[in-house]
Scaffold this active site. Structure first.
Site, PDB file in Angstrom:
ATOM      1  N   GLY A   1       0.575  -1.300  -0.260  1.00 45.85           N
ATOM      2  CA  GLY A   1      -0.249   0.611  -0.134  1.00 45.85           C
ATOM      3  C   GLY A   1       0.833   1.391   0.152  1.00 45.85           C
ATOM      4  O   GLY A   1       2.124   1.388  -0.556  1.00 45.85           O
TER       5      GLY A   1
ATOM      6  N   HIS B   1       2.324   4.588  -4.685  1.00 45.01           N
ATOM      7  CA  HIS B   1       3.337   6.470  -5.474  1.00 45.01           C
ATOM      8  C   HIS B   1       3.352   5.713  -7.107  1.00 45.01           C
ATOM      9  O   HIS B   1       3.276   4.277  -7.531  1.00 45.01           O
ATOM     10  CB  HIS B   1       4.158   6.326  -4.771  1.00 45.01           C
ATOM     11  CG  HIS B   1       5.451   5.164  -4.469  1.00 45.01           C
ATOM     12  ND1 HIS B   1       6.197   4.736  -5.659  1.00 45.01           N
ATOM     13  CD2 HIS B   1       5.755   5.318  -3.726  1.00 45.01           C
ATOM     14  CE1 HIS B   1       6.420   3.845  -4.995  1.00 45.01           C
ATOM     15  NE2 HIS B   1       6.646   3.456  -3.877  1.00 45.01           N
TER      16      HIS B   1
ATOM     17  N   GLY C   1       6.275   4.867  -8.482  1.00 43.53           N
ATOM     18  CA  GLY C   1       6.775   3.612  -8.743  1.00 43.53           C
ATOM     19  C   GLY C   1       5.733   2.400  -9.019  1.00 43.53           C
ATOM     20  O   GLY C   1       6.520   1.130  -9.731  1.00 43.53           O
ATOM     21  N   HIS C   2       5.118   2.423  -8.093  1.00 44.63           N
ATOM     22  CA  HIS C   2       3.861   1.224  -8.181  1.00 44.63           C
ATOM     23  C   HIS C   2       2.844   0.889  -9.332  1.00 44.63           C
ATOM     24  O   HIS C   2       2.986   0.620 -10.503  1.00 44.63           O
ATOM     25  CB  HIS C   2       2.797   1.399  -7.297  1.00 44.63           C
ATOM     26  CG  HIS C   2       3.520   0.847  -5.700  1.00 44.63           C
ATOM     27  ND1 HIS C   2       3.553   2.174  -5.084  1.00 44.63           N
ATOM     28  CD2 HIS C   2       4.183   0.085  -4.593  1.00 44.63           C
ATOM     29  CE1 HIS C   2       4.288   1.524  -4.168  1.00 44.63           C
ATOM     30  NE2 HIS C   2       4.856  -0.297  -3.760  1.00 44.63           N
TER      31      HIS C   2
ATOM     32  N   GLN D   1      15.779  -7.767  -2.508  1.00 47.67           N
ATOM     33  CA  GLN D   1      14.675  -8.948  -2.611  1.00 47.67           C
ATOM     34  C   GLN D   1      14.244  -9.168  -3.706  1.00 47.67           C
ATOM     35  O   GLN D   1      13.989 -10.425  -3.698  1.00 47.67           O
ATOM     36  CB  GLN D   1      13.356  -7.880  -2.148  1.00 47.67           C
ATOM     37  CG  GLN D   1      11.867  -8.260  -2.470  1.00 47.67           C
ATOM     38  CD  GLN D   1      11.189  -7.426  -2.112  1.00 47.67           C
ATOM     39  OE1 GLN D   1      11.236  -7.179  -0.704  1.00 47.67           O
ATOM     40  NE2 GLN D   1      10.452  -6.835  -2.397  1.00 47.67           N
TER      41      GLN D   1
ATOM     42  N   SER E   1       9.605   6.143  -2.706  1.00 51.25           N
ATOM     43  CA  SER E   1       9.718   5.550  -1.130  1.00 51.25           C
ATOM     44  C   SER E   1       8.353   4.970  -0.894  1.00 51.25           C
ATOM     45  O   SER E   1       8.003   6.564  -0.395  1.00 51.25           O
ATOM     46  CB  SER E   1      10.584   5.090  -0.319  1.00 51.25           C
ATOM     47  OG  SER E   1       9.951   4.201   0.513  1.00 51.25           O
ATOM     48  N   SER E   2       7.218   4.451  -0.406  1.00 51.54           N
ATOM     49  CA  SER E   2       6.378   4.903   0.678  1.00 51.54           C
ATOM     50  C   SER E   2       7.065   5.238   1.810  1.00 51.54           C
ATOM     51  O   SER E   2       6.124   6.488   2.587  1.00 51.54           O
ATOM     52  CB  SER E   2       5.768   3.254   1.585  1.00 51.54           C
ATOM     53  OG  SER E   2       4.833   3.177  -0.507  1.00 51.54           O
ATOM     54  N   ARG E   3       8.341   5.602   2.375  1.00 50.98           N
ATOM     55  CA  ARG E   3       8.454   5.918   3.582  1.00 50.98           C
ATOM     56  C   ARG E   3       8.771   7.676   3.388  1.00 50.98           C
ATOM     57  O   ARG E   3       9.197   8.034   4.508  1.00 50.98           O
ATOM     58  CB  ARG E   3       9.947   5.583   3.870  1.00 50.98           C
ATOM     59  CG  ARG E   3       9.931   3.763   4.226  1.00 50.98           C
ATOM     60  CD  ARG E   3      11.108   3.187   4.751  1.00 50.98           C
ATOM     61  NE  ARG E   3      11.100   1.599   4.573  1.00 50.98           N
ATOM     62  CZ  ARG E   3      11.365   1.062   6.247  1.00 50.98           C
ATOM     63  NH1 ARG E   3      11.154   1.426   6.978  1.00 50.98           N
ATOM     64  NH2 ARG E   3      10.673  -0.468   5.826  1.00 50.98           N
TER      65      ARG E   3
END
Length: 282
Positions: free
Chosen positions: A31, A34, A36-37, A153, A185-187
């Site tokens: 979730g 952004h 990137g997704h 990853q 990044s979500s962060r």
């Protein structure tokens, strides 16, 4: 777009679609979506009959409970974005649906997970591998799409699918960046205005490492100089800055001509952990 919350319901949908000969492209996410997704979704749509997105904040891949608690959750906005992008199916299970009991299975990826993310986040890749394996078994994707920003990853997941003879093909999509070079990044949502101004230095550091390496610089000299001159003066706490050979995903001490490699970084800005990398020669 259909939203499904339970494993039996989504399995029924996937079974129906597979019986019609439809190919499934999966974009697994946590979730806080952004651009990137969005690029992952668009890549999936180009080569898949049906695009599926999963949204699940996987608790067992967080080794820091505070990080899990603070992870941004923006489900309503995420669903709007997915509908706009023409996603066919969204799988949004809760924790009890994915983990009705405590997980006792463990994956060990040997040397691949003893460096970088695996070294600084013990248990992280075991948690990633478990949730990815579960999603692949539930959703039966022909292809799954991941971002290059999470390079280690992707290497782990490729090894997982190879070792377990899974049919899913793994596609890695290049990192999407803001105009100043910061990897999306979500962060990033947690950074203050000052922190957001500082964060592009990670990408600048990677580019400087690349330039000096390709000009014949010694890796350890380059690494130390970049940390001391680019990162530390900006208040960035470098966790690691490493040179990695891509095929075996092992650390390198020097660049070898003709061998694809990556420069990978993890650093803390305002106690928010960010990662990035540059792939060279692939």
């Amino acid at each position: 777009m259909e939203k499904v919350e339970t494993i039996p319901a989504v399995r029924q949908q996937i079974k129906r679609l597979k019986s019609q000969g439809k190919s499934i492209g999966l974009v697994p996410t946590m979730g806080a979506l952004h651009r990137g997704h969005v690029e992952l979704i668009r890549a999936a749509k180009k080569v898949s009959d049906i695009t599926v997105v999963s949204i699940f904040v996987n608790p067992i891949q967080f080794n820091n409970p505070e990080d899990l608690f603070k992870y941004p959750r923006t489900l309503a906005r995420d669903l709007e974005l997915l509908a706009e992008e023409g996603v066919d199916l969204v799988f949004v299970p809760d924790e009890k649906e994915i983990y009705p009991e405590s997980v006792i299975t463990e994956f060990d990826f040997g040397p691949m997970e003893q460096i970088m993310e695996g070294k600084f986040r013990p248990g992280h890749f075991n948690g990633v591998a478990i949730v990815v394996a579960k999603l692949f078994h539930i959703l039966l994707p022909d292809r799954a799409f991941f971002g290059q920003k999470d390079l280690q990853q992707v290497a782990i997941i490729r090894r997982l699918t190879a070792d377990l003879s899974m049919d899913t093909r793994i596609r890695m999509i290049p990192t999407v960046r803001d105009e100043d070079g910061l990897a999306l990044s979500s962060r990033n949502l947690r950074l203050s205005e000052k922190g957001r101004t500082t964060a592009p230095r990670l990408y600048q550091a990677l580019r400087r490492c690349e330039t000096e390496l390709l000009n014949g610089g010694d890796w350890f000299t380059v690494r130390n100089k970049v940390i001391q001159e680019e990162l530390s003066p900006a208040g960035i706490q470098t966790e690691y800055l490493e040179l990695v050979e891509l095929k075996r995903f092992s650390l390198l001490h020097k660049q070898s001509n003709g061998v694809p490699f990556a420069i990978c970084i993890a650093a803390n800005i305002e106690n928010i952990r960010l990662i990035d990398n540059l792939v060279i020669g692939e």
